[in-house]
Design an enzyme around this catalytic site. Sequence first.
Site, PDB file in Angstrom:
ATOM      1  N   TYR A   1       9.938  86.078  30.466  1.00  0.00           N
ATOM      2  CA  TYR A   1      11.258  85.459  30.383  1.00  0.00           C
ATOM      3  C   TYR A   1      12.288  86.415  29.790  1.00  0.00           C
ATOM      4  O   TYR A   1      13.025  86.075  28.878  1.00  0.00           O
ATOM      5  CB  TYR A   1      11.190  84.148  29.597  1.00  0.00           C
ATOM      6  CG  TYR A   1      10.457  83.071  30.363  1.00  0.00           C
ATOM      7  CD1 TYR A   1      11.038  82.476  31.478  1.00  0.00           C
ATOM      8  CD2 TYR A   1       9.171  82.678  29.993  1.00  0.00           C
ATOM      9  CE1 TYR A   1      10.366  81.504  32.204  1.00  0.00           C
ATOM     10  CE2 TYR A   1       8.494  81.704  30.716  1.00  0.00           C
ATOM     11  CZ  TYR A   1       9.093  81.126  31.816  1.00  0.00           C
ATOM     12  OH  TYR A   1       8.421  80.164  32.538  1.00  0.00           O
TER      13      TYR A   1
ATOM     14  N   GLU B   1       2.242  77.480  41.152  1.00  0.00           N
ATOM     15  CA  GLU B   1       2.407  77.109  39.748  1.00  0.00           C
ATOM     16  C   GLU B   1       3.618  76.192  39.559  1.00  0.00           C
ATOM     17  O   GLU B   1       4.716  76.490  40.020  1.00  0.00           O
ATOM     18  CB  GLU B   1       2.581  78.362  38.882  1.00  0.00           C
ATOM     19  CG  GLU B   1       2.589  78.055  37.397  1.00  0.00           C
ATOM     20  CD  GLU B   1       2.535  79.315  36.536  1.00  0.00           C
ATOM     21  OE1 GLU B   1       2.084  79.219  35.385  1.00  0.00           O
ATOM     22  OE2 GLU B   1       2.923  80.399  37.024  1.00  0.00           O
TER      23      GLU B   1
END
Length: 499
Positions: free
Chosen positions: A227, A469
């Site tokens: 991230y 996912e």
Amino acid sequence: MAAAGGAVLLVLTLAAAATSVWGQHDYADALHKSILFFEGQRSGRLPPDQRLRWRRDSALNDGTTAGVDLTGGYYDAGDNVKFGFPMAFTATLMSWGLIDFGRSFGAHQAEARKAVRWATDYLMKATATPNTVYVQVGDAFRDHSCWERPEDMDTPRTVYKVDPTHPGSDVAAETAAALAAGSIVFRDADPAYSKRLLDRAIEVFEFADKYRGPYSSSLHAAVCPCYCDYSGYKDELLWGAAWLHKASRRREYREYIKRNEVVLGASEAINEFGWDNKHAGINVLISKEVLMGKDEYFQSFRVNADNFICTLLPGISNHPQIQYSPGGLLFKVGNSNMQHVTSLSFLLLAYSNYLSHANVRVPCGTSSASPVQLRRVAKRQVDYILGDNPLRMSYMVGYGARYPLRIHHRASSLPSVSAHPARIGCKAGASYYASAAPNPNLLVGAVVGGPTNTSDAFPDARAVFQQSEPTTYINAPLLGLLAYFSAHPNLAQSDLAND
């Protein structure tokens, strides 16, 4: 997020798909299931009313190494790390859906607020120390080297924070936005809690603005590549100020936005919106003030929003970063395409709502688009997710007759604690990861990454995490979309005459 490994890919191709007639969807059922998904992502001590019973308590000592309580919150995806940046964005988008379409949630409004509160309660803990935001719990690299249940995990629960000497304006400002948006959600339902959220949001934003810098620099080894904030922190400062202005109505935030519009790049990268880049969201959110006749001061943001919306419309846009698959799915290059589909569709729907109130259209060069056209594009994307696609497959687990069975998700793919009480260690889960068998635990409501190319193909395989996912920030904007269409199920047909 998790690293890919070897597995046999079962690819569902277009050649195997029969021609279908698009069906009518139960949007209220899909909404309920989308909210239920968040219960499967819960970390901490689970409440008595937990409905996904195959999940149990986990990570009950989070924060102890730093002398703070960081239990609770959400795991972001199919791993066992708590990433504060996407969690805060998730909370902001869930709240935005409730703020704009709250009545459409109907009987599901209370459970949607609970989903928001599970995040905001955690974010309050993460910001309890002045001039500090705890932004991550768990070592991503160690976690991703294991395939184990959250109830069993024994990887380091390392705590990471931003503070004046290690700034993180991006994650701090997004956290402020989440708290401010949450304060609006709870304004009537729990005024005292709402006030606490807003007071904390003001403090956290002040910290984010005063100590400027990207958290990707301060904590690069911990937060990258999962991230990293590739777009920089300036968009989050504007985004945070926009939500504080909306929540508090304080003039200082109005002035901050206008004063920093250019220097913080309000018009940059306007075709992007997600946990990393907030530019399009900023312009749509602030444009409501203009379109509702409340503030001509922000007219430039409406121009930016108009330009952004035009880039998304098939037949109008030739933007190189926006494409549509043969089956009609909005497509952007990169992983986990459904995050773009749901977030951009939400902005289309929200903006169409603002345009309808103002009784205006979007100017797109020599043509224009009506609010109905925007809603129709958003609805088409939602319907694709729910099964109106060449594979005749729902990308929401548990919805429809056919949906992904082998999602990239540790807790879902490993036997539950009740089915297998003995601990399953870090490497012992590898056989379950590599298995071609369906996941034993149904993560109801989870929307996976979906097709990541323009062929509408989907491999129902754990190893292809880019497509299999689920993430909280895929589902978060979907709540508002499903709520709206559950209240307006025949929108596309009934609105044709008004186009």
